[in-house]
Motif scaffolding. Structure first.
Motif, PDB file in Angstrom:
ATOM      1  N   ALA A 170       1.935   6.834  -6.608  1.00  0.00           N
ATOM      2  CA  ALA A 170       0.756   7.494  -7.171  1.00  0.00           C
ATOM      3  C   ALA A 170       0.798   9.004  -6.973  1.00  0.00           C
ATOM      4  O   ALA A 170       0.113   9.754  -7.697  1.00  0.00           O
ATOM      5  N   ARG A 171       1.583   9.476  -6.019  1.00  0.00           N
ATOM      6  CA  ARG A 171       1.697  10.915  -5.775  1.00  0.00           C
ATOM      7  C   ARG A 171       2.625  11.597  -6.772  1.00  0.00           C
ATOM      8  O   ARG A 171       2.711  12.824  -6.808  1.00  0.00           O
ATOM      9  N   ILE A 172       3.337  10.814  -7.574  1.00  0.00           N
ATOM     10  CA  ILE A 172       4.174  11.374  -8.636  1.00  0.00           C
ATOM     11  C   ILE A 172       3.275  11.713  -9.819  1.00  0.00           C
ATOM     12  O   ILE A 172       2.464  10.882 -10.242  1.00  0.00           O
ATOM     13  N   PRO A 173       3.347  12.905 -10.376  1.00  0.00           N
ATOM     14  CA  PRO A 173       2.535  13.200 -11.565  1.00  0.00           C
ATOM     15  C   PRO A 173       2.761  12.146 -12.646  1.00  0.00           C
ATOM     16  O   PRO A 173       3.901  11.735 -12.903  1.00  0.00           O
ATOM     17  N   GLU A 174       1.683  11.697 -13.268  1.00  0.00           N
ATOM     18  CA  GLU A 174       1.782  10.601 -14.232  1.00  0.00           C
ATOM     19  C   GLU A 174       2.756  10.931 -15.358  1.00  0.00           C
ATOM     20  O   GLU A 174       3.459  10.057 -15.853  1.00  0.00           O
ATOM     21  N   ALA A 175       2.818  12.187 -15.775  1.00  0.00           N
ATOM     22  CA  ALA A 175       3.709  12.585 -16.863  1.00  0.00           C
ATOM     23  C   ALA A 175       5.177  12.460 -16.480  1.00  0.00           C
ATOM     24  O   ALA A 175       6.058  12.497 -17.357  1.00  0.00           O
ATOM     25  N   TYR A 191       8.673  -5.587 -13.049  1.00  0.00           N
ATOM     26  CA  TYR A 191       7.566  -5.869 -12.124  1.00  0.00           C
ATOM     27  C   TYR A 191       7.151  -4.622 -11.361  1.00  0.00           C
ATOM     28  O   TYR A 191       5.957  -4.387 -11.135  1.00  0.00           O
ATOM     29  N   LEU A 192       8.121  -3.815 -10.953  1.00  0.00           N
ATOM     30  CA  LEU A 192       7.788  -2.574 -10.267  1.00  0.00           C
ATOM     31  C   LEU A 192       6.991  -1.664 -11.192  1.00  0.00           C
ATOM     32  O   LEU A 192       5.987  -1.067 -10.788  1.00  0.00           O
ATOM     33  N   ALA A 193       7.420  -1.570 -12.446  1.00  0.00           N
ATOM     34  CA  ALA A 193       6.741  -0.707 -13.400  1.00  0.00           C
ATOM     35  C   ALA A 193       5.306  -1.165 -13.628  1.00  0.00           C
ATOM     36  O   ALA A 193       4.368  -0.353 -13.602  1.00  0.00           O
ATOM     37  N   GLU A 194       5.118  -2.471 -13.838  1.00  0.00           N
ATOM     38  CA  GLU A 194       3.783  -2.986 -14.137  1.00  0.00           C
ATOM     39  C   GLU A 194       2.858  -2.880 -12.924  1.00  0.00           C
ATOM     40  O   GLU A 194       1.678  -2.565 -13.063  1.00  0.00           O
ATOM     41  N   ALA A 195       3.384  -3.141 -11.738  1.00  0.00           N
ATOM     42  CA  ALA A 195       2.532  -3.166 -10.549  1.00  0.00           C
ATOM     43  C   ALA A 195       2.152  -1.776 -10.054  1.00  0.00           C
ATOM     44  O   ALA A 195       1.067  -1.593  -9.492  1.00  0.00           O
ATOM     45  N   TYR A 196       3.036  -0.791 -10.261  1.00  0.00           N
ATOM     46  CA  TYR A 196       2.836   0.498  -9.599  1.00  0.00           C
ATOM     47  C   TYR A 196       2.724   1.682 -10.553  1.00  0.00           C
ATOM     48  O   TYR A 196       2.787   2.829 -10.131  1.00  0.00           O
ATOM     49  N   GLY A 197       2.534   1.398 -11.847  1.00  0.00           N
ATOM     50  CA  GLY A 197       2.228   2.476 -12.780  1.00  0.00           C
ATOM     51  C   GLY A 197       3.403   3.336 -13.167  1.00  0.00           C
ATOM     52  O   GLY A 197       3.267   4.558 -13.348  1.00  0.00           O
ATOM     53  N   VAL A 198       4.582   2.715 -13.315  1.00  0.00           N
ATOM     54  CA  VAL A 198       5.775   3.421 -13.786  1.00  0.00           C
ATOM     55  C   VAL A 198       6.082   2.916 -15.199  1.00  0.00           C
ATOM     56  O   VAL A 198       5.889   1.739 -15.504  1.00  0.00           O
ATOM     57  N   GLU A 199       6.582   3.798 -16.054  1.00  0.00           N
ATOM     58  CA  GLU A 199       6.942   3.385 -17.413  1.00  0.00           C
ATOM     59  C   GLU A 199       8.458   3.299 -17.524  1.00  0.00           C
ATOM     60  O   GLU A 199       9.181   4.238 -17.166  1.00  0.00           O
ATOM     61  N   ILE A 200       8.940   2.165 -18.028  1.00  0.00           N
ATOM     62  CA  ILE A 200      10.377   2.011 -18.263  1.00  0.00           C
ATOM     63  C   ILE A 200      10.726   2.791 -19.519  1.00  0.00           C
ATOM     64  O   ILE A 200      10.384   2.398 -20.641  1.00  0.00           O
ATOM     65  N   ASP A 233       0.835  -1.205   0.000  1.00  0.00           N
ATOM     66  CA  ASP A 233       0.000   0.000   0.000  1.00  0.00           C
ATOM     67  C   ASP A 233       0.870   1.256   0.000  1.00  0.00           C
ATOM     68  O   ASP A 233       0.571   2.240  -0.696  1.00  0.00           O
ATOM     69  N   TYR A 234       1.962   1.213   0.772  1.00  0.00           N
ATOM     70  CA  TYR A 234       2.841   2.381   0.858  1.00  0.00           C
ATOM     71  C   TYR A 234       3.506   2.660  -0.487  1.00  0.00           C
ATOM     72  O   TYR A 234       3.552   3.808  -0.950  1.00  0.00           O
ATOM     73  N   VAL A 235       4.035   1.611  -1.109  1.00  0.00           N
ATOM     74  CA  VAL A 235       4.699   1.796  -2.404  1.00  0.00           C
ATOM     75  C   VAL A 235       3.703   2.327  -3.432  1.00  0.00           C
ATOM     76  O   VAL A 235       3.987   3.278  -4.183  1.00  0.00           O
ATOM     77  N   ALA A 285      10.393   3.410  -3.386  1.00  0.00           N
ATOM     78  CA  ALA A 285       9.222   4.265  -3.567  1.00  0.00           C
ATOM     79  C   ALA A 285       9.535   5.708  -3.192  1.00  0.00           C
ATOM     80  O   ALA A 285       9.172   6.661  -3.911  1.00  0.00           O
ATOM     81  N   ASP A 286      10.220   5.895  -2.068  1.00  0.00           N
ATOM     82  CA  ASP A 286      10.561   7.247  -1.630  1.00  0.00           C
ATOM     83  C   ASP A 286      11.510   7.921  -2.620  1.00  0.00           C
ATOM     84  O   ASP A 286      11.380   9.120  -2.912  1.00  0.00           O
TER      85      ASP A 286
END
Length: 533
Positions: free
Chosen positions: A418-423, A436-445, A411-413, A524-525
């Protein structure tokens, strides 16, 4: 792979003479084993060995005071290239349970150390493969390094089970002959710049020792990256023979007839004289032995899309294009002197991915999604319970508490990223370990930077990276602390573009991140701090 489920008693442990015999079953080195912990036969606790520190941390949380646990790969070590020591082999002998990640994450000699030295009553579990029953999600390892030339590696396709192969077996690819106007070399550049020469035509090919100096080894169903160098322009051929070494005491089994591969180096591929040839000039190609079919050919993927995009080509219908834009200079350094004098020009197909990197088609870095780590914990809980039923209640209670902590971490990650602007959620690193981090938490490689380690990065390489950072307005690039010393191109270009260089953890711990949860919260931080306005 699983073994019998009961815990051996201290009296059934191998005696010192047997231990010494088992230690000789795999190659080990003597350095780096002075202060690391030892397993023992008389502690009264379950003895557990893991391949990596991340797995060791998960086991310690589930096992608590009822287990002693050590890892083969030390913290800050690279599981892709670590070579086991005598201490690692000795610890394996005394282990009741062994956990590997597998999915070809670990250096093959780490797996061989486990499989050769574990007692017959030990339980051995490959977490990446078996955690799917606990809802772990697997994603393919997609490699698209955007090279200007074909990326040429080697592959052992298939499992070889009908021939008796296990995950500790090896496929031997032997260079037996070569023709051409100059010399041809295939070699691998390691993570600290050292080189392993696989094929070298300059000193001939010696059948009397089984072509030992010109043999590459792979696990079954794996492939590896290589650099290739040619000293003169013209048409070359290289003949390879494949064998399966089921175990260290068995005679190698021939895997079909030898195959001859043709290279057009600095000349028009039509000059190679292969009628109707498929010319391989881009994408990803592997010189391949199909272990199950006992046949050799080429697996070719023109777009870098992964296994699903590959096509099988017969070796005698292929010409591998090594164009004039592949000309480069032999770098300074004794490790490259086998090619020629520093500064001399050669034609080179780049290795592209830094360091020793043998892998399969599944991305092995599952733990970068915390929910996959939770699946690992459930499998660890059940395995420890099977090995030591007397502590079943303790294992269940520990696992329940740790799963709750992992749930909070997930939940924390998720909320932190999610607080990072999507752009701004673009990740540029030096290691393809964060799918896996990218797919699970909405980051683009946005890219992983792996300049050819055998030469200075070209101006084109730097321009591509600079353009990526500019066009996506990337605010930061991320380095794993243990890879920082080999990421000069990334740090230099980031500095030129006014982009931050931040830390991220992939495979290993260090003094800042000593636990899995610390590592994931740190990542995450770091992402939020460095990618937010």
């Amino acid at each position: 792979m699983k073994r019998a489920s009961h815990r051996p008693s201290a009296s059934s442990r191998p005696r010192p003479a047997a231990v010494l015999a088992l230690l000789c079953a795999v190659p080990v080195v003597l350095s780096g084993c002075v202060s690391r912990p030892l397993l023992a036969a008389d502690s009264g606790r379950l003895q557990v060995i893991t391949t990596t520190g991340i797995l060791r941390d998960l086991v310690s949380h589930v096992g608590g005071d009822a287990v002693d646990v050590v890892s083969v790969v030390p913290d800050s070590g690279d599981p892709h290239s670590y070579e086991p020591t005598l201490r690692d082999a000795r610890n394996t002998v005394y282990a009741d349970v062994a956990f590997s990640n597998y999915a070809l994450l670990e250096e093959h000699n780490v797996i061989k150390t486990l499989d050769a030295n574990l007692g017959p009553d030990a339980i051995e579990v490959s977490l990446a493969e078996e955690a799917v029953k606990y809802a772990a999600e697997l994603i393919p390892l997609v490699e698209n390094v955007n090279l200007d030339t074909v990326w040429l590696g080697m592959r052992a396709e298939g499992q070889g089970r009908e021939l008796g192969a296990t995950r500790a077996s090896e496929v031997l690819l032997k260079a037996t002959a070569a023709t051409g106007p100059g010399d041809v070399f295939a070699y691998l550049t390691g993570s600290i710049g050292d080189t392993d020469v696989y094929f070298d035509s300059s000193d001939g090919f010696d059948a009397s020792d089984g072509y030992a100096k010109d043999t590459a080894t792979l696990p079954a169903d794996a492939h590896t990256h290589l650099s290739w160098a040619f000293t003169e322009p013209g048409v070359y051929t290289l003949t390879l023979q494949a064998q399966l070494q089921v175990d260290d005491t068995s005679r190698p089994v021939d895997l079909g007839e030898p195959a001859t591969y043709t290279f057009a180096v600095g000349v028009n591929p039509a000059e190679a004289g292969v009628a109707g040839a498929a010319v391989l000039g881009e994408g990803h190609a592997d010189l391949t032995v199909d272990v199950d079919r006992r046949a050799m050919g080429v697996q070719y993927d023109p777009s870098g899309g992964g296994e699903h995009a590959q096509q099988w080509l017969a070796a005698d219908r292929v010409v591998i294009d090594v164009p004039n834009k592949a000309i480069t200079e032999i770098p300074a350094g004794r490790q490259f002197s086998f090619i020629g004098r520093a500064g001399d020009r050669v034609y080179q197909l780049a290795q592209a991915v830094l360091g020793k990197h043998v892998h399969g088609e599944i991305d092995p870095h599952l733990w970068q999604n915390v929910r996959n780590a939770m699946a690992y914990v459930k499998l660890i809980r059940d395995t420890l319970t099977r090995a030591d039923p007397s502590h079943a209640a303790e294992f269940r209670a520990n696992a329940e508490a740790y799963l709750a902590e992992l749930e909070r971490t997930d939940d924390y990650v998720r909320s932190t990223i999610a607080r990072i602007p999507e752009a701004n959620r673009y990740l540029v690193t030096t290691h393809d370990a964060f799918g896996y981090l990218a797919e699970a938490y909405g980051v683009e490689i946005a890219g992983f930077v792996t300049p050819n380690p055998a030469t200075e990065p070209s101006l084109a390489d730097r321009r591509k990276l600079s353009q990526t950072l500019r066009s996506l307005r990337v605010k930061a690039v991320f380095l794993e602390p243990n890879l920082r010393s080999r990421a000069s191109t990334l740090t230099e270009v980031a500095g030129e573009q006014g982009v931050q260089v931040c830390s991220i953890y992939g495979d290993t711990f260090d003094d800042q991140a000593r636990r899995y949860i610390d590592m994931m919260r740190f990542n995450a931080d770091s992402l939020r701090r460095c990618l937010s306005p």
